[in-house]
Design a protein around this motif. Structure first.
Motif, PDB file in Angstrom:
ATOM      1  N   GLY A 152       0.800  -1.212   0.000  1.00  0.00           N
ATOM      2  CA  GLY A 152       0.000   0.000   0.000  1.00  0.00           C
ATOM      3  C   GLY A 152       0.838   1.270   0.000  1.00  0.00           C
ATOM      4  O   GLY A 152       0.354   2.349   0.335  1.00  0.00           O
ATOM      5  N   GLU A 153       2.121   1.130  -0.368  1.00  0.00           N
ATOM      6  CA  GLU A 153       3.005   2.294  -0.391  1.00  0.00           C
ATOM      7  C   GLU A 153       2.810   3.093  -1.673  1.00  0.00           C
ATOM      8  O   GLU A 153       2.634   2.526  -2.745  1.00  0.00           O
ATOM      9  CB  GLU A 153       4.471   1.852  -0.292  1.00  0.00           C
ATOM     10  CG  GLU A 153       4.815   1.167   1.018  1.00  0.00           C
ATOM     11  CD  GLU A 153       6.270   0.729   1.059  1.00  0.00           C
ATOM     12  OE1 GLU A 153       6.990   0.994   0.078  1.00  0.00           O
ATOM     13  OE2 GLU A 153       6.673   0.108   2.058  1.00  0.00           O
ATOM     14  N   LYS A 154       2.841   4.406  -1.525  1.00  0.00           N
ATOM     15  CA  LYS A 154       2.726   5.278  -2.679  1.00  0.00           C
ATOM     16  C   LYS A 154       4.117   5.512  -3.283  1.00  0.00           C
ATOM     17  O   LYS A 154       5.126   5.376  -2.627  1.00  0.00           O
ATOM     18  CB  LYS A 154       2.111   6.613  -2.288  1.00  0.00           C
ATOM     19  CG  LYS A 154       0.663   6.493  -1.810  1.00  0.00           C
ATOM     20  CD  LYS A 154       0.101   7.854  -1.475  1.00  0.00           C
ATOM     21  CE  LYS A 154      -1.347   7.736  -1.027  1.00  0.00           C
ATOM     22  NZ  LYS A 154      -1.924   9.064  -0.687  1.00  0.00           N
ATOM     23  N   GLY A 155       4.124   5.882  -4.525  1.00  0.00           N
ATOM     24  CA  GLY A 155       5.401   6.158  -5.177  1.00  0.00           C
ATOM     25  C   GLY A 155       5.510   5.402  -6.484  1.00  0.00           C
ATOM     26  O   GLY A 155       4.993   4.302  -6.634  1.00  0.00           O
ATOM     27  N   GLY A 156       6.201   6.034  -7.428  1.00  0.00           N
ATOM     28  CA  GLY A 156       6.357   5.433  -8.745  1.00  0.00           C
ATOM     29  C   GLY A 156       7.713   4.812  -8.952  1.00  0.00           C
ATOM     30  O   GLY A 156       8.389   4.429  -7.999  1.00  0.00           O
ATOM     31  N   VAL A 157       8.087   4.748 -10.197  1.00  0.00           N
ATOM     32  CA  VAL A 157       9.329   4.086 -10.593  1.00  0.00           C
ATOM     33  C   VAL A 157      10.548   4.706  -9.916  1.00  0.00           C
ATOM     34  O   VAL A 157      11.471   4.000  -9.498  1.00  0.00           O
ATOM     35  CB  VAL A 157       9.493   4.158 -12.124  1.00  0.00           C
ATOM     36  CG1 VAL A 157      10.860   3.630 -12.556  1.00  0.00           C
ATOM     37  CG2 VAL A 157       8.375   3.385 -12.815  1.00  0.00           C
ATOM     38  N   LEU A 158      10.559   6.022  -9.752  1.00  0.00           N
ATOM     39  CA  LEU A 158      11.734   6.710  -9.224  1.00  0.00           C
ATOM     40  C   LEU A 158      11.681   6.955  -7.719  1.00  0.00           C
ATOM     41  O   LEU A 158      12.600   7.567  -7.159  1.00  0.00           O
ATOM     42  CB  LEU A 158      11.916   8.056  -9.946  1.00  0.00           C
ATOM     43  CG  LEU A 158      12.141   7.960 -11.454  1.00  0.00           C
ATOM     44  CD1 LEU A 158      12.268   9.352 -12.064  1.00  0.00           C
ATOM     45  CD2 LEU A 158      13.379   7.135 -11.769  1.00  0.00           C
ATOM     46  N   SER A 159      10.658   6.469  -7.068  1.00  0.00           N
ATOM     47  CA  SER A 159      10.521   6.735  -5.633  1.00  0.00           C
ATOM     48  C   SER A 159      11.595   6.044  -4.806  1.00  0.00           C
ATOM     49  O   SER A 159      11.872   6.450  -3.679  1.00  0.00           O
ATOM     50  CB  SER A 159       9.135   6.301  -5.148  1.00  0.00           C
ATOM     51  OG  SER A 159       8.946   4.908  -5.361  1.00  0.00           O
ATOM     52  N   GLY A 160      12.212   5.011  -5.365  1.00  0.00           N
ATOM     53  CA  GLY A 160      13.218   4.274  -4.607  1.00  0.00           C
ATOM     54  C   GLY A 160      14.627   4.806  -4.759  1.00  0.00           C
ATOM     55  O   GLY A 160      15.576   4.246  -4.187  1.00  0.00           O
ATOM     56  N   VAL A 161      14.790   5.900  -5.506  1.00  0.00           N
ATOM     57  CA  VAL A 161      16.126   6.478  -5.672  1.00  0.00           C
ATOM     58  C   VAL A 161      16.439   7.329  -4.442  1.00  0.00           C
ATOM     59  O   VAL A 161      15.754   8.316  -4.184  1.00  0.00           O
ATOM     60  CB  VAL A 161      16.208   7.356  -6.939  1.00  0.00           C
ATOM     61  CG1 VAL A 161      17.588   7.986  -7.062  1.00  0.00           C
ATOM     62  CG2 VAL A 161      15.880   6.528  -8.171  1.00  0.00           C
ATOM     63  N   PRO A 162      17.464   6.975  -3.670  1.00  0.00           N
ATOM     64  CA  PRO A 162      17.785   7.737  -2.451  1.00  0.00           C
ATOM     65  C   PRO A 162      18.085   9.203  -2.753  1.00  0.00           C
ATOM     66  O   PRO A 162      18.839   9.515  -3.668  1.00  0.00           O
ATOM     67  CB  PRO A 162      19.038   7.025  -1.908  1.00  0.00           C
ATOM     68  CG  PRO A 162      18.973   5.651  -2.478  1.00  0.00           C
ATOM     69  CD  PRO A 162      18.357   5.811  -3.840  1.00  0.00           C
ATOM     70  N   LYS A 163      17.493  10.093  -1.978  1.00  0.00           N
ATOM     71  CA  LYS A 163      17.692  11.524  -2.197  1.00  0.00           C
ATOM     72  C   LYS A 163      19.127  11.950  -1.907  1.00  0.00           C
ATOM     73  O   LYS A 163      19.618  12.933  -2.459  1.00  0.00           O
ATOM     74  CB  LYS A 163      16.728  12.324  -1.322  1.00  0.00           C
ATOM     75  CG  LYS A 163      15.259  12.101  -1.670  1.00  0.00           C
ATOM     76  CD  LYS A 163      14.352  12.878  -0.742  1.00  0.00           C
ATOM     77  CE  LYS A 163      12.883  12.627  -1.080  1.00  0.00           C
ATOM     78  NZ  LYS A 163      11.970  13.335  -0.150  1.00  0.00           N
TER      79      LYS A 163
END
Length: 222
Positions: free
Chosen positions: A91-102
């Motif tokens: 149920g986590e939000k976020g797309g393809v790039l959400s996993g790229v560490p800031k």
């Protein structure tokens, strides 16, 4: 982060004794954080390892399941797709790039962004197209430089770097490694320049660029 960079130095220099030492330093932090997790009754080192094993099995269905992966690119695509499905299941939000560490360094982050979007089919068809894009971005930068627009110059310069990193990916080159090799090459040549100037009893600050270039060209031949 500091320990990780020290490990990277040892690896790139192929110094196995240092690799062993730096792996130990990095492991200390892993064990230390696991100990904190244990004291806070959140997790322990066993759960850390189990979580890793579960993830590797889950994301490598071509090994542990019935999925067919013809090459490494297919493996990467599967990995990214499974990661997206895992997020949706939680149920986590976020797309393809959400996993790229800031907090990733900008060059590494750009490379990671491009790899991730490639995994879902958003990519150039061949390296010639990417090179054309590099030339286009350089021309756009030149226009802004001629107009002396500082804000746009910075933006276009970033676009040039991003497109070059993309081109490096198509050439199967790690841009970080390529730049670091150039850094080391420059340091080696400049150290030679300094040493030769000292032998002559001169000071770099008192020499002309043409005079320094003579020794620099000697360094390039070494």
């Amino acid at each position: 982060i500091e320990e990780t960079y020290e490990l990277c130095d040892a690896i790139t220099e192929n110094n196995l004794d240092e690799v062993k030492k730096e792996l130990g330093d990095l492991l200390l932090h892993i064990v230390f954080y696991a100990k904190i997790g244990s004291e806070q009754k959140a997790f322990d080192i066993n759960l850390v390892i189990e979580s890793l094993c579960d993830k590797l099995i889950r994301r490598h269905p071509h090994i542990y399941g019935n999925v067919d992966a013809q090459d490494s690119e297919a493996v990467k695509r599967n990995w990214e797709q499974i990661k997206l499905e895992e997020k949706k299941a939680k149920g986590e939000k976020g797309g393809v790039l959400s996993g790229v560490p800031k907090s990733l360094p900008a060059m590494t982050k750009a490379n990671r962004i491009q790899e991730k979007v490639k995994a879902v089919g958003f990519d150039w068809e061949d390296k010639n197209q990417v090179f054309e894009k590099v030339v286009e971005e350089i021309n756009e930068l030149k226009v802004e430089v001629d107009q002396n627009n500082k804000v746009n110059i910075e933006q276009e310069f970033g676009d040039v770097l991003f497109s070059l990193i993309n081109y490096a990916r198509f050439l199967d080159i790690d841009p970080e490694n390529a730049l670091e090799k150039t850094n080391k090459k420059f340091i080696k040549r400049f150290n030679y320049l300094e040493a030769e100037v000292q032998k002559k009893g001169l000071e770099l600050s008192n020499m002309s660029l043409d005079e320094m270039d003579v020794i620099w060209n000697e360094a390039k031949k070494q």
